[in-house]
Scaffold this motif. Structure first.
Motif, PDB file in Angstrom:
ATOM      1  N   GLN A 159      35.957  29.091  53.454  1.00  0.00           N
ATOM      2  CA  GLN A 159      35.936  29.951  52.276  1.00  0.00           C
ATOM      3  C   GLN A 159      36.887  29.375  51.234  1.00  0.00           C
ATOM      4  OE1 GLN A 159      35.845  34.179  52.782  1.00  0.00           O
ATOM      5  NE2 GLN A 159      35.293  34.020  54.954  1.00  0.00           N
ATOM      6  N   HIS A 161      36.840  29.078  47.987  1.00  0.00           N
ATOM      7  CA  HIS A 161      37.160  29.883  46.810  1.00  0.00           C
ATOM      8  C   HIS A 161      38.117  31.022  47.156  1.00  0.00           C
ATOM      9  CE1 HIS A 161      36.011  31.578  42.795  1.00  0.00           C
ATOM     10  NE2 HIS A 161      36.433  32.686  43.385  1.00  0.00           N
ATOM     11  N   GLU A 162      37.721  31.805  48.138  1.00  0.00           N
ATOM     12  CA  GLU A 162      38.500  32.993  48.491  1.00  0.00           C
ATOM     13  C   GLU A 162      39.892  32.628  49.000  1.00  0.00           C
ATOM     14  OE1 GLU A 162      35.544  32.167  49.423  1.00  0.00           O
ATOM     15  OE2 GLU A 162      34.152  33.744  48.770  1.00  0.00           O
ATOM     16  N   ALA A 165      42.050  31.461  46.241  1.00  0.00           N
ATOM     17  CA  ALA A 165      42.441  32.622  45.436  1.00  0.00           C
ATOM     18  C   ALA A 165      43.561  33.387  46.132  1.00  0.00           C
ATOM     19  CB  ALA A 165      41.229  33.529  45.207  1.00  0.00           C
ATOM     20  N   ALA A 166      43.465  33.477  47.449  1.00  0.00           N
ATOM     21  CA  ALA A 166      44.485  34.218  48.191  1.00  0.00           C
ATOM     22  C   ALA A 166      45.850  33.540  48.075  1.00  0.00           C
ATOM     23  CB  ALA A 166      44.079  34.337  49.663  1.00  0.00           C
ATOM     24  N   GLY A 199      38.822  29.077  42.724  1.00  0.00           N
ATOM     25  CA  GLY A 199      39.516  30.197  43.361  1.00  0.00           C
ATOM     26  C   GLY A 199      40.851  30.447  42.680  1.00  0.00           C
ATOM     27  N   GLU A 322      30.463  31.400  57.482  1.00  0.00           N
ATOM     28  CA  GLU A 322      31.773  31.145  56.894  1.00  0.00           C
ATOM     29  C   GLU A 322      32.841  31.522  57.906  1.00  0.00           C
ATOM     30  OE1 GLU A 322      31.989  33.400  53.256  1.00  0.00           O
ATOM     31  OE2 GLU A 322      31.488  31.590  52.127  1.00  0.00           O
TER      32      GLU A 322
END
Lengths: 334, 334
Positions: A159, A161-162, A165-166, A199, A322
């Motif tokens: 993942q 992107h996620e 981003a995190a 992300g 994923e």
DNA sequence: GGCCTGATCTGCAACGATGTATTCCAGCAA
DNA sequence: TTGCTGGAATACATCGTTGCAGATCAGGCC
């Protein structure tokens, strides 16, 4: 020469085919016969000739694993996991180092390497989806979700992107506002670099922080790449209070250079990475990073590939899963 | 199904054997015929079936590499080098992870794994020379000089003793007198641990510094092993002014723990390792260590093994070579 | 007894290449 | 013309297994 099935057959007083049947656990064999054959095998020290079996059966019980270079810690750790997962299912893994060269990746997809394996686990770095589909033969192929994404191909995804981003959100939550990104080019939108960069942007946007292209520095995904990149950034005079290396070795290279230059981490500048290689935990300061679900990726990819090889599951449905990621907060960005 | 030699032969209007001859660069083939065959190969997209070739010829063109685990950086880097060296000579490498288990090592020496390869590169960790000689078959075998040393076996050695002595001497030259050793047991005399420990002792003796068994702490050769070991040492109250980790990850684990505990490196305590993995250069502070000649080891081991396989060189003479090492002085022990 | 069924075992061909022995033929010396 | 030489191509067996089809045989049933 080596002991063959024929020798075993003679010793046990049965036909060659019966020996084969015993070895392959054929159902209808009298226990007494089976015993006799097994005893003969034991006595003569017979070992199945895997080459002959492969030729006849058309299966090698080997999975190919194509990656850029084993000396990259993340790939080494992933390869180790993959080999264990394959081993547990009766398969071996043949590793091919592409050196990140497109020609080499392509030849691994179609060449003789392919004929040695029943299926391929592929971490593409240079080829795009179209080229992969072009080059790939009919044998099962599972992509490991690094760079390429395409609805026509089986793959196990990170993942990107996620998770990116995190990480970014965590840095923002700490109060950082000028977060440099190492390992991507401003325009990137595809590949691990692009997805992770996006992300990062998404997290900035969500927090209402402006995106500054001057903070995005491209570099090789290696320690020295990260070190160089941060050196360039420092020399450029652009201000920043955090660094997000798009993988751990880049982050660690940057961390090293920051400390050499007398910056305090995390007091002056926070540092975060991506991959959670073993080294991250023991860096000084230890590295905040994101664990992309490596064990799960290895497990799932091997499982999916073997299902494809053995014809289990729905053959027409493209499988894309994923892995779950998790943030690892450590000293470099507490 | 796949294109076979027979298909090519038909297409080119020659016999199957002629196709085989073309592929194997048989000397006496008319250029025109060769052209025709090559054209047919090109047109049909023929690829040699390596399995069939192996069965018939008895060679697989694969080298086996047995090591404990690819997630250990030194082994990953070594494996990468070995694969490149083998590749350059037309061989592939099949890696087997022994997980440091004797049973697993033994099965790699004799089992089916063996039949897949033309020869073995073996980094023994659990088996001793006697067991290796017992278990090994007739196929070529080259040991990579980590633990075992024996005049009957081909091997490429690390100068464990001398290199460890060099590291120790360097620490002594800096004025360190209480040098802790992590990764060996006081009594060890064989294996990498024993040899390196002896090198350490020899350097102490040469400098007239007394050997103190209380400074020798055994641990797993992993980061957490090094961290644990140094923690135990600190807790024990035994005084020391330097640490020699018998490999880099142990040293890096120790370095981490020292910094966590507020020690200054190298001011309070100097730290040195052994292996010069890529990470050592980018640790903070960067790690003083010894480069054991990894590239040379990979190159020589592959060369020697392939010579054995192909019957070059003197078959009766056991080959044992030592790689040249070099000290890498960095910040952790300047 | 004759026939059928299913457990048990066997024989033969085949996977796709290479090794060995053999054939074919042009060129040349006798 | 014959015989010889060596280049060029070929036929056939073979590597050690497994797939397939078939053989054998005991037991059950009519």
């Amino acid at each position: 020469m080596a002991v063959t099935m024929n020798d075993v057959a003679r010793a046990a007083g049965v036909s060659l085919k019966t020996v084969s049947n015993v070895i392959n656990n054929y159902e209808f064999i009298r226990p007494a016969t089976k015993q006799r054959v097994l005893a003969a095998i034991e006595e003569l020290g017979y070992e199945t000739n895997l080459t002959a079996r492969s030729l006849r059966s058309g299966k090698t019980s080997m999975l190919g694993l194509v990656l850029s270079d084993l000396s990259v810690p993340y790939y080494a750790e992933l390869a180790s996991d993959i080999m264990k997962a394959a081993w547990a299912r009766g398969y071996r893994v043949l590793v091919e180092q592409s050196g990140n060269a497109a020609a080499h990746e392509k030849s691994a997809l179609q060449g003789q390497f392919r004929s040695l394996t029943d299926g391929l686990l592929f971490i593409p770095l240079s080829l795009d989806a179209e080229q992969i589909i072009q080059a790939a033969g009919k044998k099962p192929l599972v992509l490991l979700g690094e760079f390429v994404q395409d609805p026509r191909l089986d793959m196990v995804l990170i993942q990107n992107h996620e998770a990116a981003a995190a990480v970014t959100a965590h840095l923002l939550a700490e109060g950082r506002r000028r977060i440099a990104v190492l390992g991507a080019h401003d325009g990137d939108t595809t590949g691990s670099n692009g997805l992770r960069l996006n992300g990062y942007k998404a997290a900035l946007a969500a927090a209402g922080v402006e995106y500054d292209p001057a903070l995005v520095i491209d570099c090789e995904w290696r320690r020295d790449g990260g070190a160089d990149a941060i050196a360039r950034l420092l020399d450029s005079g652009v201000g920043f209070d955090a660094v997000f290396g798009l993988n751990d070795v880049v982050a660690l290279g940057a961390l090293h250079e920051l400390l050499v230059r007398g910056k305090r981490v995390p007091d002056d500048i926070a540092v975060a990475g991506f991959d959670d290689i073993d080294e991250a935990r023991f860096a000084s300061p230890s590295l905040t990073t994101v664990e992309p679900g490596r064990a799960e990726i290895a497990e799932r990819a091997v499982e999916l590939l073997i299902n494809r090889i053995e014809g289990n599951g729905s053959p027409d449905k493209v499988e894309q899963t994923e892995a779950a990621f998790s943030l690892r907060v450590r000293q470099s960005a507490p």
